[in-house]
Write a protein that holds these residues in place. Structure first.
Motif, PDB file in Angstrom:
ATOM      1  N   THR A   1       0.950  -1.287  -0.078  1.00 61.00           N
ATOM      2  CA  THR A   1       0.085  -0.017  -0.083  1.00 61.00           C
ATOM      3  C   THR A   1       1.052   1.343  -0.085  1.00 61.00           C
ATOM      4  O   THR A   1       2.087   1.141  -0.014  1.00 61.00           O
ATOM      5  CB  THR A   1      -0.968   0.027   1.287  1.00 61.00           C
ATOM      6  OG1 THR A   1      -1.649   1.036   1.225  1.00 61.00           O
ATOM      7  CG2 THR A   1       0.041   0.331   2.501  1.00 61.00           C
TER       8      THR A   1
ATOM      9  N   LEU B   1      -1.224   9.583 -11.547  1.00 63.36           N
ATOM     10  CA  LEU B   1      -1.822   8.737 -10.532  1.00 63.36           C
ATOM     11  C   LEU B   1      -1.494   8.912  -9.206  1.00 63.36           C
ATOM     12  O   LEU B   1      -1.032   8.310  -8.339  1.00 63.36           O
ATOM     13  CB  LEU B   1      -1.355   7.301 -10.768  1.00 63.36           C
ATOM     14  CG  LEU B   1      -1.823   6.550 -12.123  1.00 63.36           C
ATOM     15  CD1 LEU B   1      -1.350   5.325 -12.277  1.00 63.36           C
ATOM     16  CD2 LEU B   1      -3.472   6.632 -12.378  1.00 63.36           C
TER      17      LEU B   1
ATOM     18  N   THR C   1      -0.667   3.644 -17.476  1.00 62.46           N
ATOM     19  CA  THR C   1      -1.415   2.506 -17.122  1.00 62.46           C
ATOM     20  C   THR C   1      -2.366   2.197 -18.053  1.00 62.46           C
ATOM     21  O   THR C   1      -3.128   1.139 -18.100  1.00 62.46           O
ATOM     22  CB  THR C   1      -1.894   2.344 -15.848  1.00 62.46           C
ATOM     23  OG1 THR C   1      -3.124   3.233 -15.649  1.00 62.46           O
ATOM     24  CG2 THR C   1      -0.921   2.692 -14.814  1.00 62.46           C
TER      25      THR C   1
ATOM     26  N   PRO D   1      -1.218  -1.283 -12.969  1.00 66.08           N
ATOM     27  CA  PRO D   1      -1.460  -0.104 -11.574  1.00 66.08           C
ATOM     28  C   PRO D   1      -1.048  -0.838 -10.352  1.00 66.08           C
ATOM     29  O   PRO D   1      -1.388  -2.405 -10.208  1.00 66.08           O
ATOM     30  CB  PRO D   1      -2.819   0.231 -11.888  1.00 66.08           C
ATOM     31  CG  PRO D   1      -3.372  -0.749 -12.565  1.00 66.08           C
ATOM     32  CD  PRO D   1      -2.165  -1.467 -13.546  1.00 66.08           C
ATOM     33  N   LYS D   2      -0.602  -0.402  -9.340  1.00 69.81           N
ATOM     34  CA  LYS D   2      -0.274  -0.849  -8.099  1.00 69.81           C
ATOM     35  C   LYS D   2      -1.763  -1.103  -7.259  1.00 69.81           C
ATOM     36  O   LYS D   2      -2.340  -0.142  -7.143  1.00 69.81           O
ATOM     37  CB  LYS D   2       0.501  -0.159  -7.192  1.00 69.81           C
ATOM     38  CG  LYS D   2       1.968  -0.031  -7.904  1.00 69.81           C
ATOM     39  CD  LYS D   2       2.749  -1.453  -7.981  1.00 69.81           C
ATOM     40  CE  LYS D   2       3.950  -1.115  -8.557  1.00 69.81           C
ATOM     41  NZ  LYS D   2       4.447  -0.751  -9.576  1.00 69.81           N
ATOM     42  N   ARG D   3      -1.878  -2.122  -6.654  1.00 69.89           N
ATOM     43  CA  ARG D   3      -3.387  -2.281  -5.886  1.00 69.89           C
ATOM     44  C   ARG D   3      -2.991  -2.869  -4.559  1.00 69.89           C
ATOM     45  O   ARG D   3      -2.175  -3.731  -4.218  1.00 69.89           O
ATOM     46  CB  ARG D   3      -4.246  -3.257  -6.826  1.00 69.89           C
ATOM     47  CG  ARG D   3      -4.678  -2.820  -8.141  1.00 69.89           C
ATOM     48  CD  ARG D   3      -5.734  -3.745  -8.772  1.00 69.89           C
ATOM     49  NE  ARG D   3      -5.958  -3.206 -10.191  1.00 69.89           N
ATOM     50  CZ  ARG D   3      -6.676  -2.291 -10.395  1.00 69.89           C
ATOM     51  NH1 ARG D   3      -7.112  -1.345  -9.534  1.00 69.89           N
ATOM     52  NH2 ARG D   3      -6.755  -1.926 -11.761  1.00 69.89           N
ATOM     53  N   ARG D   4      -3.919  -2.186  -3.479  1.00 67.40           N
ATOM     54  CA  ARG D   4      -3.669  -2.839  -2.228  1.00 67.40           C
ATOM     55  C   ARG D   4      -4.361  -4.003  -2.155  1.00 67.40           C
ATOM     56  O   ARG D   4      -5.020  -4.669  -2.817  1.00 67.40           O
ATOM     57  CB  ARG D   4      -4.723  -1.742  -1.428  1.00 67.40           C
ATOM     58  CG  ARG D   4      -3.995  -0.413  -1.243  1.00 67.40           C
ATOM     59  CD  ARG D   4      -4.864   0.613  -0.670  1.00 67.40           C
ATOM     60  NE  ARG D   4      -4.296   1.767   0.058  1.00 67.40           N
ATOM     61  CZ  ARG D   4      -4.986   2.863  -0.070  1.00 67.40           C
ATOM     62  NH1 ARG D   4      -6.155   2.747  -0.290  1.00 67.40           N
ATOM     63  NH2 ARG D   4      -4.388   4.016   0.074  1.00 67.40           N
TER      64      ARG D   4
ATOM     65  N   GLU E   1      -6.886  -7.049  -0.852  1.00 64.10           N
ATOM     66  CA  GLU E   1      -8.486  -7.165  -0.568  1.00 64.10           C
ATOM     67  C   GLU E   1      -8.687  -6.744   0.593  1.00 64.10           C
ATOM     68  O   GLU E   1      -9.788  -6.024   0.986  1.00 64.10           O
ATOM     69  CB  GLU E   1      -9.020  -8.562  -0.903  1.00 64.10           C
ATOM     70  CG  GLU E   1      -9.216  -8.631  -2.498  1.00 64.10           C
ATOM     71  CD  GLU E   1      -9.982 -10.058  -2.505  1.00 64.10           C
ATOM     72  OE1 GLU E   1     -11.255  -9.844  -2.276  1.00 64.10           O
ATOM     73  OE2 GLU E   1      -9.457 -11.083  -2.880  1.00 64.10           O
TER      74      GLU E   1
ATOM     75  N   LEU F   1      -8.599  -4.508   3.061  1.00 61.73           N
ATOM     76  CA  LEU F   1      -8.173  -3.003   3.418  1.00 61.73           C
ATOM     77  C   LEU F   1      -7.693  -2.723   4.826  1.00 61.73           C
ATOM     78  O   LEU F   1      -6.852  -1.910   5.099  1.00 61.73           O
ATOM     79  CB  LEU F   1      -9.237  -2.112   3.103  1.00 61.73           C
ATOM     80  CG  LEU F   1      -8.930  -0.676   2.845  1.00 61.73           C
ATOM     81  CD1 LEU F   1      -7.942  -0.430   1.893  1.00 61.73           C
ATOM     82  CD2 LEU F   1     -10.189  -0.035   2.353  1.00 61.73           C
TER      83      LEU F   1
END
Length: 740
Positions: free
Chosen positions: A51, A172, A213, A258-261, A263, A265
């Motif tokens: 993150t 971004l 992206t 793209p960088k994603r956190r 699931e 959270l």
């Protein structure tokens, strides 16, 4: 010239000078270089993106947004400087913050040719605008020019360029080329290729349109990057071969992922909170990365298992689940799942690793630990599990098992012995001890909870239970849970003796002692050494399981966000199943596997076999207990037919078999070939230099070192296993096993 005209001219000049002075003073105030604090990127222990922790800012129109980056540069890489200046400010080293040629060209294009509006903004002017954003007006443009001159005059060109490279937008939400290098290419800025540098240098012209992206945004950025490469080649910054290599690399580029956190959270929010509290630190001011202890692959497995088992228990009213996994010894958290799904309308946004809940029986091991510490309890004592003197407390099953050893009472999780023991040691002493363990920070009086604090009246959290059980696993030494490699943690401190911690661990790891409340080979039993405790709160509101092996600590909570009850869902029937699945997954255990290791016994104690209370006069069933030699000289308080002679022999150096247990019933795995069905043979505490002869049914099986584990190919039937020294007349008590 008339006198009036002269006065008007002088007034005009004075006003202009005064206005110019005011503008210069205002510009001078904006000449300091300022930037938002550097945001941080969090990576898991294997370097995978977890993150970002951003900075909340206001846009030009007052809208709230979160920006990332603003990483300072320790030095400006030559490639970055050249690519940036070729696109943004070619004459950067030839002017003082405002480029007259660029201004003239912009005026000519804007007025005479009426082309798309040009701004003629230099690097310094862009720094001024980024530090104090405002509408694109001629007045603001004039202020930016004056401020740009002041910035270069006060700070110098290198500092101005470095600051631009810290503030410039790269899409971004990313600001600063050092952050963008990490965010897009996962590289330090010094390691970027010419193509990557040119691509990033192109983006600040229009970060929204040049979203790399997306296919369309990447195409625009590559086109401008190719122009930069051509100009750099023309100026001799790179040769033909380097330029061709850069063009080929640009042509081969595809939209960046793209960088994603994750699931879950809650995990990202935990790191954001830890960073804001100053508990986790970045590598350095020039490299603001946080290296988390989390393993995202294990995090995903924990999440999937949690959801799978929750779906099984939904029919019984379960709605939420939380699970934590730590490495034993370091207390490094490798999985942290706060709920089944953050977006679940059934309280999914609550982090149930941090939510105070009734702990059920999970505090009982610490009630026993304090009694052992205070000398109010010995392993050979008897505790009454009887309705008399129970102070209105009953057991969860409504039954009473009569006199029990502490091992049996804790392993069976009997309420009556625990509350009586708490009363014996004292409410305040237990309340303070639980506070010292970090299980609560309440200002209330111990009397407000009474003896019920032993069975769930004192609320706590899963993360606090994890730390307390880690202290039990770590021989009584308390360490904070660890979430990052560089983290502020309190120094380790001893909260209980090694002797007490190992005794309680042996109670929790003894499957024989759990009978009759918990049957053998259920979710509380593992093919390797595990100490496990479950808990169930009143009306089945909470189901818990805490388990630790030689390698890991696993904590599980199952319940409902509204704290209403489930339908007869206990810790042993639900949370323990999830903990078992997680622990065996961590160990990579397959059906039929047996690991030889056992938990280390308390030093200075010897093993004796005590008869169970329900064993009968011939004592066919025994429990292994660890006692001090001085406790053997007097007849053990536990059941009379105990093997005192064998214990006295053990005191003088006799051998004690740790694995297998006496009267153990073993089933072979029918799916494995016969040679793989083996039983581990191991001594409890053998000297490394001694040679041991293992006997099976009176015949020598093998010779091994005392600290070595050997494996006997199992054959059906009843067998008698014994160990003896090869060069001395010293032997262990025979152990009887039945193989099916």
């Amino acid at each position: 010239m008339s006198r009036l005209a002269l006065l008007v001219a002088l007034a005009f000049v004075a006003t202009a000078l005064r206005g110019g002075l005011m503008i210069w003073q205002e510009a001078a105030r904006g000449a300091d270089l300022t930037a938002p604090p550097a945001s941080q990127i969090v990576y898991d222990r294997n370097g995978a993106f977890l993150t970002q922790i951003g900075n909340a800012t206001q846009g030009e129109k007052g809208e709230k947004r979160v920006d990332y980056g603003y990483w300072p540069l320790e030095r400006i890489p030559e490639r970055v400087a050249r690519a940036t200046l070729i696109l943004e400010d070619r004459r950067f080293y030839a002017h003082s913050g405002v480029d007259p040629r660029a201004v003239a060209r912009a005026l000519w294009n804007n007025l005479a040719h009426r082309r798309q509006m040009e701004g003629a903004s230099t690097i310094a002017m862009q720094v001024a605008r980024m530090q104090r954003p405002g509408p694109r007006t001629y007045a603001n443009k004039f202020w930016e020019a004056a401020t740009g001159l002041a910035i270069v005059a006060r700070q110098g060109r290198e500092a101005t360029l470095s600051h631009y490279l810290r503030l410039a937008p790269y899409g971004l939400g990313s600001h600063g080329i050092s952050h963008a290098a990490r965010f897009y290419f996962d590289k330090p800025v010094d390691d970027l290729s010419w193509a990557q540098v040119a691509l990033l240098a192109a983006i600040p012209q229009s970060p929204g349109r040049m979203n790399v992206t997306r296919e369309s945004g990447l195409r625009l950025a590559v086109e401008r990057a190719r122009y930069a490469i051509a100009q750099l080649e023309k100026e001799g910054a790179l040769d033909a071969a380097q330029a061709e290599l850069a063009r080929r690399e640009l042509a081969a580029m595809r939209p960046l992922a793209p960088k994603r956190r994750p699931e879950t959270l809650h995990l990202a929010l935990r790191y954001e909170r830890l960073a804001r509290e100053g508990r986790v630190r970045a590598t350095s001011q020039y490299d603001p990365r946080i290296h988390a202890t989390i393993d995202l692959s294990i995090e995903r497995e924990a999440t999937q298992l949690a959801r799978r088992y929750l779906s099984i228990f939904r029919n019984a009213g379960a709605r939420q689940v939380a699970i934590m996994v730590a490495e034993r010894g370091s207390n490094a958290i490798i999985a942290d799942v706060g709920s089944a799904d953050y977006n679940d309308p059934r309280a999914g946004a609550f982090d149930f690793t941090r939510a105070p809940r009734s702990p059920g029986s999970t505090l009982k091991p610490f009630i026993y630990a304090l009694a052992l510490e205070r000398g109010a309890l010995k392993p050979t004592d008897l505790l009454d599990d009887l309705p008399e003197g129970a102070s209105g407390v009953s057991n969860a099953d409504g039954l009473y098992l009569g006199p029990l050893t502490p091992r049996q009472a804790l392993a069976n999780s009997r309420n009556v012995p625990a509350t009586n023991l708490l009363r014996r040691v004292g409410l305040e002493a237990n309340f303070l001890f639980l506070h010292e363990l970090g299980l609560h920070d309440l200002e209330a009086t111990p009397e407000s909870f009474g003896v019920s604090m032993a069975i769930g009246a004192l609320p706590t959290r899963l993360e606090r239970l994890m730390r307390a059980y880690a202290a039990l696993a770590d021989d009584g030494v308390m360490r904070d849970l660890s979430f990052a490699r560089d983290e502020e943690r309190a120094p380790p401190r001893r909260v209980m003796s090694l002797d007490t911690a190992r005794l309680v661990t042996s109670f929790l790891a003894d499957p024989q002692a759990r009978l009759p409340s918990f049957p053998r080979y259920g979710p509380l039993e593992y093919p390797f050494a595990v100490a496990v405790k479950t808990g169930t709160s009143q009306n089945y509101r909470d189901a818990w399981a805490l388990a630790f092996s030689h390698k890991f600590i696993v904590g599980v909570w199952i319940g409902r966000g509204d704290a209403s009850g489930m339908r007869a869902l206990t810790g042993a029937s639900s949370a323990a199943r999830l903990a078992h699945a997680m622990m065996t997954k961590l160990h990579g255990t397959k059906p039929g596997d047996l690991a030889p290791e056992a938990f280390a016994p308390p030093p200075g104690r010897v093993a004796i076999d005590l008869c169970r209370a329900d064993a009968g006069p011939e004592c066919p069933q025994t429990l292994r207990e660890w006692v001090r030699p001085d406790e053997i000289s007097a007849r053990p308080a536990a059941h009379a037919p105990a093997a005192v002679e064998e214990a006295l022999a053990a005191e003088s150096g006799a051998l004690v078999i740790a694995t297998p247990e006496h009267n153990m019933h073993i089933w072979r795995n029918p799916e494995q070939p016969a040679p793989l069905n083996k039983l581990a043979l191991k001594l409890a505490d053998g000297g490394k230099d001694a040679q041991i002869v293992w006997l099976v049914d009176g015949a020598p099986f093998t010779v091994a070192q005392a600290d070595e584990t050997v494996f006997w190919p199992m054959t059906p039937g009843a067998h008698r296993i014994q160990a003896r020294l090869a060069l001395a007349p010293v032997a262990s008590r025979p152990v009887r096993v039945i193989v099916e």
